[in-house]
Design a protein around this motif. Structure first.
Motif, short mmCIF file in Angstrom:
data_model
loop_
_atom_site.label_atom_id
_atom_site.label_comp_id
_atom_site.label_asym_id
_atom_site.label_seq_id
_atom_site.Cartn_x
_atom_site.Cartn_y
_atom_site.Cartn_z
N GLY A 309 0.78 -1.22 0.00
CA GLY A 309 0.00 0.00 0.00
C GLY A 309 0.82 1.28 0.00
O GLY A 309 0.27 2.38 -0.12
N ALA A 310 2.15 1.16 0.14
CA ALA A 310 3.00 2.36 0.14
C ALA A 310 3.17 2.89 -1.28
O ALA A 310 3.06 2.14 -2.26
CB ALA A 310 4.35 2.05 0.76
N ARG A 311 3.43 4.20 -1.39
CA ARG A 311 3.70 4.84 -2.68
C ARG A 311 4.93 5.71 -2.53
O ARG A 311 4.98 6.58 -1.65
CB ARG A 311 2.52 5.66 -3.17
N VAL A 312 5.91 5.48 -3.40
CA VAL A 312 7.17 6.23 -3.31
C VAL A 312 7.39 7.00 -4.60
O VAL A 312 7.50 6.40 -5.69
CB VAL A 312 8.36 5.29 -3.05
N HIS A 313 7.45 8.30 -4.48
CA HIS A 313 7.80 9.19 -5.59
C HIS A 313 9.21 9.76 -5.40
O HIS A 313 9.84 10.19 -6.36
CB HIS A 313 6.82 10.35 -5.70
N GLY A 314 9.67 9.84 -4.14
CA GLY A 314 10.94 10.46 -3.81
C GLY A 314 12.05 9.45 -3.61
O GLY A 314 12.13 8.44 -4.30
N THR A 315 12.90 9.70 -2.61
CA THR A 315 14.09 8.89 -2.36
C THR A 315 14.02 8.26 -0.98
O THR A 315 13.73 8.94 0.01
CB THR A 315 15.36 9.76 -2.46
N VAL A 316 14.28 6.96 -0.92
CA VAL A 316 14.26 6.22 0.34
C VAL A 316 15.55 5.41 0.43
O VAL A 316 15.83 4.58 -0.45
CB VAL A 316 13.04 5.28 0.44
N ARG A 317 16.32 5.62 1.49
CA ARG A 317 17.58 4.90 1.67
C ARG A 317 17.65 4.32 3.09
O ARG A 317 17.40 5.02 4.06
CB ARG A 317 18.78 5.81 1.44
N ALA A 334 15.83 8.80 5.03
CA ALA A 334 17.08 8.05 5.20
C ALA A 334 17.21 7.53 6.63
O ALA A 334 16.89 8.25 7.59
CB ALA A 334 18.28 8.93 4.86
N ASP A 335 17.64 6.28 6.78
CA ASP A 335 17.97 5.69 8.08
C ASP A 335 16.83 5.85 9.08
O ASP A 335 17.05 6.18 10.25
CB ASP A 335 19.25 6.33 8.65
N SER A 336 15.61 5.60 8.64
CA SER A 336 14.43 5.86 9.45
C SER A 336 13.42 4.72 9.35
O SER A 336 13.50 3.88 8.45
CB SER A 336 13.76 7.17 9.02
N VAL A 337 12.49 4.72 10.29
CA VAL A 337 11.36 3.79 10.27
C VAL A 337 10.09 4.61 10.29
O VAL A 337 9.89 5.45 11.19
CB VAL A 337 11.40 2.83 11.48
N ILE A 338 9.24 4.40 9.30
CA ILE A 338 8.01 5.17 9.16
C ILE A 338 6.82 4.22 9.32
O ILE A 338 6.70 3.24 8.59
CB ILE A 338 7.93 5.87 7.77
N PHE A 339 5.95 4.53 10.27
CA PHE A 339 4.81 3.65 10.55
C PHE A 339 3.68 3.89 9.55
O PHE A 339 3.71 4.82 8.74
CB PHE A 339 4.29 3.91 11.97
N ALA A 340 2.65 3.08 9.64
CA ALA A 340 1.58 3.02 8.65
C ALA A 340 0.91 4.37 8.40
O ALA A 340 0.66 5.15 9.32
CB ALA A 340 0.53 2.01 9.10
N ASP A 341 0.63 4.61 7.12
CA ASP A 341 -0.20 5.73 6.66
C ASP A 341 0.38 7.10 6.95
O ASP A 341 -0.33 8.11 6.94
CB ASP A 341 -1.62 5.61 7.24
#
Length: 409
Positions: A309-317, A334-341
């Motif tokens: 369900g995630a959508r990525v347009h940018g940069t994720v490292r 970067a170097d992170s944890v992102i929770f739902a929604d």
């Protein structure tokens, strides 16, 4: 050997204050992990694969956040008429006053439910915490316990010496008998620590709890037995009796209950050194189905995990995106944890941070940053609570804690 007579007690009751704003609205074992799971999934899945199906889940703080997740035990085949999952909550009874109400530690909790343990009459009691990440067959520890005719078996692992002082350290003789047990020593002298998984002889456990309570309750606050956590009185009492043995856990184990270890566990997952997701011993969970993640043209995703369900347009490292997370064009995570929604707006930057569910990071906002020291200590990790809105161009500094539902300008 029979395991149907083993009682497993999963202690999931504490507030988890070390996780700060991330546990303001949930119990710590309900924290998401690896995008599609929660910490509570690990003990329950390990019990399932160990064929131990008589499980008491002890809840206390924000109990509903746990009970909703476990769904009556259905994902782990624990929804059954006999045995299965039993949720144990604090209650008022006609028993002695100090058996009522909320426990003040995991040993105190065992004292409060000792009557129920005695009535259940298990062959062994296996007790574990609910916020650790590992893959372990509990039957191995039970076999060690039975072979040694032990009163208590401590499951151990190793960690860096600097980390060992955060735990209980264990030293054992060649025959496995524990000769030294130190609870969160100021200066650790061994890398061997307790994983907070213990196998007990139930009769001796109850004897010990009652003996110790008679000596610790005097001078303690009202409704507090003084027993505290397992390492304060209970385990030293067992070790002094000379019938406590150690069982070494193979493979990966981490206490994910502090921001730096929580983030480290995710980094270990990304690097491949975390090896708990095996095909033959799957981590089972109760999660709603989401569509596949979508990576848009021009997006950059490196060394990361992206949930459904995630959508990525940018940069994720080097990051983990939970279900339904959106990273807009020009944003960098970067170097992170992102929770739902959660949503990271166009041109925004998030680094060395943990963002809770439904956080909104506005366009060109900055959250966290890149600490200079390694390993990164807790005070340099940025934590943002649930439902927070970080408005356009706002800045949340390295190490800040943002309480849930705040608006940051």
């Amino acid at each position: 050997m029979r395991y149907s007579e083993v009682l497993a007690i999963v202690q999931a009751g504490g507030r988890g204050s070390r996780m700060e704003v991330l546990t303001d609205r949930r119990a710590k074992p309900a924290l998401p992990f690896a995008g599609n799971y929660q910490l509570i999934d690990f003990p329950l899945s390990n019990l399932h694969h160990s064929h131990i199906d008589d499980v008491w889940l002890c809840v206390q703080y924000e109990a509903e956040t746990i009970t909703k997740l476990v769904a009556g035990g259905r994902p782990w085949d624990l929804d059954r008429t006999n045995g299965g999952l039993r949720v144990v909550m604090p209650e008022q009874t006609d028993a002695a006053e100090n058996e009522d109400g909320f426990a003040t530690g995991n040993a105190d909790l065992l004292f409060r439910i000792r009557g129920r343990i005695a009535a259940h009459a298990p062959a062994e009691v296996i007790v574990m915490s609910a916020d650790h990440v590992y893959d372990f067959d509990f039957r191995d520890a039970i076999e060690t316990h039975r072979r040694h005719e032990a009163e208590c078996t401590v499951v151990t692992t190793t960690c860096p010496l600097g980390e060992a002082s955060q735990h209980a350290t264990v030293k054992a003789r060649r025959d496995g008998t524990v000769r030294e047990f130190r609870y969160k020593p100021e200066r650790a002298t061994t890398r061997t620590i307790a994983t907070e998984i213990f196998v007990y002889d139930p009769a001796v456990l109850i004897e010990g709890l009652e003996y110790l309570e008679s000596r610790t309750t005097e001078g303690s606050p009202k409704d507090d037995t003084g027993l505290g956590d397992f390492g304060e009185h209970l385990l030293p009492w067992f070790v002094d009796r000379g019938k406590t043995v150690a069982h070494a856990m193979p493979g990966y184990w981490i206490d994910a209950g502090r921001p730096e270890t929580y983030l480290q566990a995710h980094r270990d997952l990304i690097s491949g050194s975390l090896d708990v997701f095996r095909r033959d011993r799957q981590i089972l969970t109760n999660q709603p189905q989401r569509p596949a993640a979508r990576i848009e043209t021009g997006a950059v995703v490196e060394d990361s995990l992206v949930s459904g369900g995630a959508r990525v347009h940018g940069t994720v490292r080097r990051s983990v995106l939970g279900p339904g997370v959106v990273v807009e064009k020009g944003a960098v995570v970067a170097d992170s944890v992102i929770f739902a929604d959660a949503v990271v707006g166009a041109g925004a930057s998030v680094a060395w941070s943990v963002l809770d569910e439904r956080v909104r990071v506005g366009p060109n906002a900055v959250v966290g940053g890149h600490p200079r020291t390694r390993p990164v200590p807790t005070e340099k990790i940025t934590l943002v609570g649930m439902d927070t809105q970080i408005l356009r161009g706002a800045r949340v500094a390295i190490g800040d804690r943002v309480e849930p539902s705040r608006r940051i300008r």
